[in-house]
Write a protein that holds these residues in place. Structure first.
Motif, PDB file in Angstrom:
ATOM      1  N   VAL A 236       0.841  -1.203   0.000  1.00  0.00           N
ATOM      2  CA  VAL A 236       0.000   0.000   0.000  1.00  0.00           C
ATOM      3  C   VAL A 236       0.873   1.248   0.000  1.00  0.00           C
ATOM      4  CG1 VAL A 236      -1.639   1.334   1.392  1.00  0.00           C
ATOM      5  CG2 VAL A 236      -2.004  -1.106   1.056  1.00  0.00           C
ATOM      6  N   VAL A 237       1.936   1.258   0.785  1.00  0.00           N
ATOM      7  CA  VAL A 237       2.822   2.420   0.851  1.00  0.00           C
ATOM      8  C   VAL A 237       3.524   2.637  -0.484  1.00  0.00           C
ATOM      9  CG1 VAL A 237       4.929   3.306   1.949  1.00  0.00           C
ATOM     10  CG2 VAL A 237       3.121   2.322   3.339  1.00  0.00           C
ATOM     11  N   LYS A 238       3.863   1.554  -1.204  1.00  0.00           N
ATOM     12  CA  LYS A 238       4.503   1.703  -2.517  1.00  0.00           C
ATOM     13  C   LYS A 238       3.574   2.399  -3.505  1.00  0.00           C
ATOM     14  CE  LYS A 238       7.667  -2.191  -2.309  1.00  0.00           C
ATOM     15  NZ  LYS A 238       7.972  -3.542  -2.816  1.00  0.00           N
ATOM     16  N   VAL A 239       2.269   2.087  -3.432  1.00  0.00           N
ATOM     17  CA  VAL A 239       1.312   2.721  -4.335  1.00  0.00           C
ATOM     18  C   VAL A 239       1.124   4.185  -3.941  1.00  0.00           C
ATOM     19  CG1 VAL A 239      -1.088   2.723  -5.123  1.00  0.00           C
ATOM     20  CG2 VAL A 239       0.124   0.568  -4.850  1.00  0.00           C
ATOM     21  N   HIS A 240       0.764   4.429  -2.698  1.00  0.00           N
ATOM     22  CA  HIS A 240       0.627   5.791  -2.181  1.00  0.00           C
ATOM     23  C   HIS A 240       0.474   5.712  -0.664  1.00  0.00           C
ATOM     24  CE1 HIS A 240      -0.765   9.906  -1.614  1.00  0.00           C
ATOM     25  NE2 HIS A 240      -0.329  10.138  -2.835  1.00  0.00           N
ATOM     26  N   PRO A 241       1.283   6.457   0.070  1.00  0.00           N
ATOM     27  CA  PRO A 241       1.218   6.382   1.536  1.00  0.00           C
ATOM     28  C   PRO A 241      -0.166   6.738   2.111  1.00  0.00           C
ATOM     29  CG  PRO A 241       3.218   7.496   0.874  1.00  0.00           C
ATOM     30  CD  PRO A 241       2.403   7.282  -0.369  1.00  0.00           C
ATOM     31  N   ALA A 242      -0.912   7.572   1.424  1.00  0.00           N
ATOM     32  CA  ALA A 242      -2.249   7.930   1.918  1.00  0.00           C
ATOM     33  C   ALA A 242      -3.193   6.731   1.889  1.00  0.00           C
ATOM     34  CB  ALA A 242      -2.825   9.078   1.093  1.00  0.00           C
ATOM     35  N   GLY A 243      -2.821   5.697   1.160  1.00  0.00           N
ATOM     36  CA  GLY A 243      -3.621   4.482   1.115  1.00  0.00           C
ATOM     37  C   GLY A 243      -3.724   3.792   2.464  1.00  0.00           C
ATOM     38  N   LEU A 244      -2.791   4.102   3.380  1.00  0.00           N
ATOM     39  CA  LEU A 244      -2.862   3.539   4.726  1.00  0.00           C
ATOM     40  C   LEU A 244      -4.148   3.965   5.440  1.00  0.00           C
ATOM     41  CD1 LEU A 244       0.823   3.986   5.928  1.00  0.00           C
ATOM     42  CD2 LEU A 244      -0.328   1.858   5.328  1.00  0.00           C
ATOM     43  N   LEU A 245      -4.687   5.108   5.052  1.00  0.00           N
ATOM     44  CA  LEU A 245      -5.928   5.581   5.666  1.00  0.00           C
ATOM     45  C   LEU A 245      -7.131   4.736   5.240  1.00  0.00           C
ATOM     46  CD1 LEU A 245      -5.374   9.415   5.277  1.00  0.00           C
ATOM     47  CD2 LEU A 245      -5.047   8.019   7.322  1.00  0.00           C
ATOM     48  N   LEU A 246      -7.005   4.003   4.143  1.00  0.00           N
ATOM     49  CA  LEU A 246      -8.112   3.178   3.652  1.00  0.00           C
ATOM     50  C   LEU A 246      -8.148   1.791   4.294  1.00  0.00           C
ATOM     51  CD1 LEU A 246      -8.002   4.014  -0.156  1.00  0.00           C
ATOM     52  CD2 LEU A 246      -9.534   4.935   1.592  1.00  0.00           C
ATOM     53  N   ILE A 247      -7.055   1.349   4.870  1.00  0.00           N
ATOM     54  CA  ILE A 247      -6.997  -0.008   5.421  1.00  0.00           C
ATOM     55  C   ILE A 247      -8.052  -0.249   6.503  1.00  0.00           C
ATOM     56  CG2 ILE A 247      -5.556  -1.618   6.730  1.00  0.00           C
ATOM     57  CD1 ILE A 247      -3.185  -0.694   5.064  1.00  0.00           C
ATOM     58  N   PRO A 248      -8.247   0.659   7.477  1.00  0.00           N
ATOM     59  CA  PRO A 248      -9.292   0.391   8.485  1.00  0.00           C
ATOM     60  C   PRO A 248     -10.685   0.283   7.872  1.00  0.00           C
ATOM     61  CG  PRO A 248      -7.843   2.149   9.225  1.00  0.00           C
ATOM     62  CD  PRO A 248      -7.486   1.865   7.807  1.00  0.00           C
ATOM     63  N   PHE A 249     -10.990   1.115   6.885  1.00  0.00           N
ATOM     64  CA  PHE A 249     -12.312   1.058   6.261  1.00  0.00           C
ATOM     65  C   PHE A 249     -12.495  -0.235   5.475  1.00  0.00           C
ATOM     66  CE2 PHE A 249     -11.425   5.599   6.786  1.00  0.00           C
ATOM     67  CZ  PHE A 249     -12.512   5.950   7.570  1.00  0.00           C
ATOM     68  N   ALA A 250     -11.426  -0.688   4.815  1.00  0.00           N
ATOM     69  CA  ALA A 250     -11.510  -1.945   4.065  1.00  0.00           C
ATOM     70  C   ALA A 250     -11.703  -3.135   4.995  1.00  0.00           C
ATOM     71  CB  ALA A 250     -10.250  -2.131   3.214  1.00  0.00           C
ATOM     72  N   THR A 251     -10.992  -3.157   6.113  1.00  0.00           N
ATOM     73  CA  THR A 251     -11.139  -4.285   7.032  1.00  0.00           C
ATOM     74  C   THR A 251     -12.500  -4.258   7.734  1.00  0.00           C
ATOM     75  OG1 THR A 251      -9.957  -3.049   8.762  1.00  0.00           O
ATOM     76  CG2 THR A 251      -8.659  -4.562   7.409  1.00  0.00           C
ATOM     77  N   LEU A 252     -13.015  -3.070   8.052  1.00  0.00           N
ATOM     78  CA  LEU A 252     -14.357  -2.985   8.637  1.00  0.00           C
ATOM     79  C   LEU A 252     -15.419  -3.441   7.642  1.00  0.00           C
ATOM     80  CD1 LEU A 252     -14.202   0.326  10.689  1.00  0.00           C
ATOM     81  CD2 LEU A 252     -14.535  -1.979  11.565  1.00  0.00           C
ATOM     82  N   ALA A 253     -15.234  -3.110   6.369  1.00  0.00           N
ATOM     83  CA  ALA A 253     -16.183  -3.559   5.342  1.00  0.00           C
ATOM     84  C   ALA A 253     -16.146  -5.080   5.205  1.00  0.00           C
ATOM     85  CB  ALA A 253     -15.861  -2.895   4.005  1.00  0.00           C
ATOM     86  N   MET A 254     -14.963  -5.680   5.296  1.00  0.00           N
ATOM     87  CA  MET A 254     -14.868  -7.140   5.238  1.00  0.00           C
ATOM     88  C   MET A 254     -15.547  -7.775   6.442  1.00  0.00           C
ATOM     89  SD  MET A 254     -11.112  -7.983   3.647  1.00  0.00           S
ATOM     90  CE  MET A 254     -10.160  -6.978   4.736  1.00  0.00           C
ATOM     91  N   GLU A 255     -15.357  -7.196   7.627  1.00  0.00           N
ATOM     92  CA  GLU A 255     -15.983  -7.733   8.834  1.00  0.00           C
ATOM     93  C   GLU A 255     -17.507  -7.640   8.740  1.00  0.00           C
ATOM     94  OE1 GLU A 255     -16.224  -6.896  13.628  1.00  0.00           O
ATOM     95  OE2 GLU A 255     -14.955  -5.624  12.388  1.00  0.00           O
ATOM     96  N   LYS A 256     -18.019  -6.506   8.269  1.00  0.00           N
ATOM     97  CA  LYS A 256     -19.467  -6.341   8.133  1.00  0.00           C
ATOM     98  C   LYS A 256     -20.017  -7.294   7.086  1.00  0.00           C
ATOM     99  CE  LYS A 256     -23.189  -3.041   7.560  1.00  0.00           C
ATOM    100  NZ  LYS A 256     -24.143  -3.911   8.180  1.00  0.00           N
ATOM    101  N   SER A 257     -19.275  -7.528   6.028  1.00  0.00           N
ATOM    102  CA  SER A 257     -19.711  -8.467   4.997  1.00  0.00           C
ATOM    103  C   SER A 257     -19.842  -9.873   5.566  1.00  0.00           C
ATOM    104  CB  SER A 257     -18.729  -8.450   3.826  1.00  0.00           C
ATOM    105  OG  SER A 257     -19.068  -9.430   2.886  1.00  0.00           O
ATOM    106  N   ILE A 258     -18.877 -10.296   6.358  1.00  0.00           N
ATOM    107  CA  ILE A 258     -18.921 -11.634   6.970  1.00  0.00           C
ATOM    108  C   ILE A 258     -20.110 -11.744   7.911  1.00  0.00           C
ATOM    109  CG2 ILE A 258     -17.717 -13.177   8.565  1.00  0.00           C
ATOM    110  CD1 ILE A 258     -15.086 -12.021   7.313  1.00  0.00           C
ATOM    111  N   TYR A 259     -20.292 -10.737   8.758  1.00  0.00           N
ATOM    112  CA  TYR A 259     -21.392 -10.768   9.726  1.00  0.00           C
ATOM    113  C   TYR A 259     -22.749 -10.745   9.014  1.00  0.00           C
ATOM    114  CZ  TYR A 259     -24.472  -9.473  13.518  1.00  0.00           C
ATOM    115  OH  TYR A 259     -25.506  -9.442  14.403  1.00  0.00           O
TER     116      TYR A 259
END
Length: 123
Positions: free
Chosen positions: A42-65
């Motif tokens: 993610v940092v290689k693509v763009h360091p600001a992408g680190l801000l998207l990781i929590p939202f992506a993991t929360l979306a995966m958790e909500k999808s599973i639930y």
């Protein structure tokens, strides 16, 4: 909540497993260095992408639930009368379920209690 949730212990085990199996997969990946590789990528693509990781993991958790609840016939968009507020606000968000809400609970094994039992003859 009782008017929406008529599950027995088998169904609760499914809900528990639906949450724990992906979590265990995450822990296994983390033990193998997957977390570091994801962050480095993610940092290689763009360091600001680190801000998207929590939202992506929360979306995966909500999808599973939501998928586990929909599979069992519980609509994740319905807010029970005795629930609300933090942390029970998932019904206010759109459903990320991967399956439609079942018409009946495929894990309802209550019919097994009504079957006659066969007694073994005394030896």
């Amino acid at each position: 909540m009782a008017e929406f949730d008529q599950r027995d212990n088998y169904a609760w085990f499914f809900s528990f497993s639906a949450a724990m199996v992906p979590f265990c997969g995450f822990l296994y990946g983390h033990s193998r260095g997957l977390t570091v590789r994801v962050i480095e990528s993610v940092v290689k693509v763009h360091p600001a992408g680190l801000l998207l990781i929590p939202f992506a993991t929360l979306a995966m958790e909500k999808s599973i639930y939501d998928t586990a609840q929909s599979f069992q016939g519980i609509d994740p968009n319905v807010k029970p009368a005795d629930r609300g507020g933090f942390p029970s606000g998932g019904s206010d968000l759109p459903s990320f379920s991967l399956v439609p809400v079942s018409k009946h609970n495929p894990l309802d094994f209550s019919y097994l209690r009504r079957l006659p039992t066969i007694k073994e003859p005394d030896k």
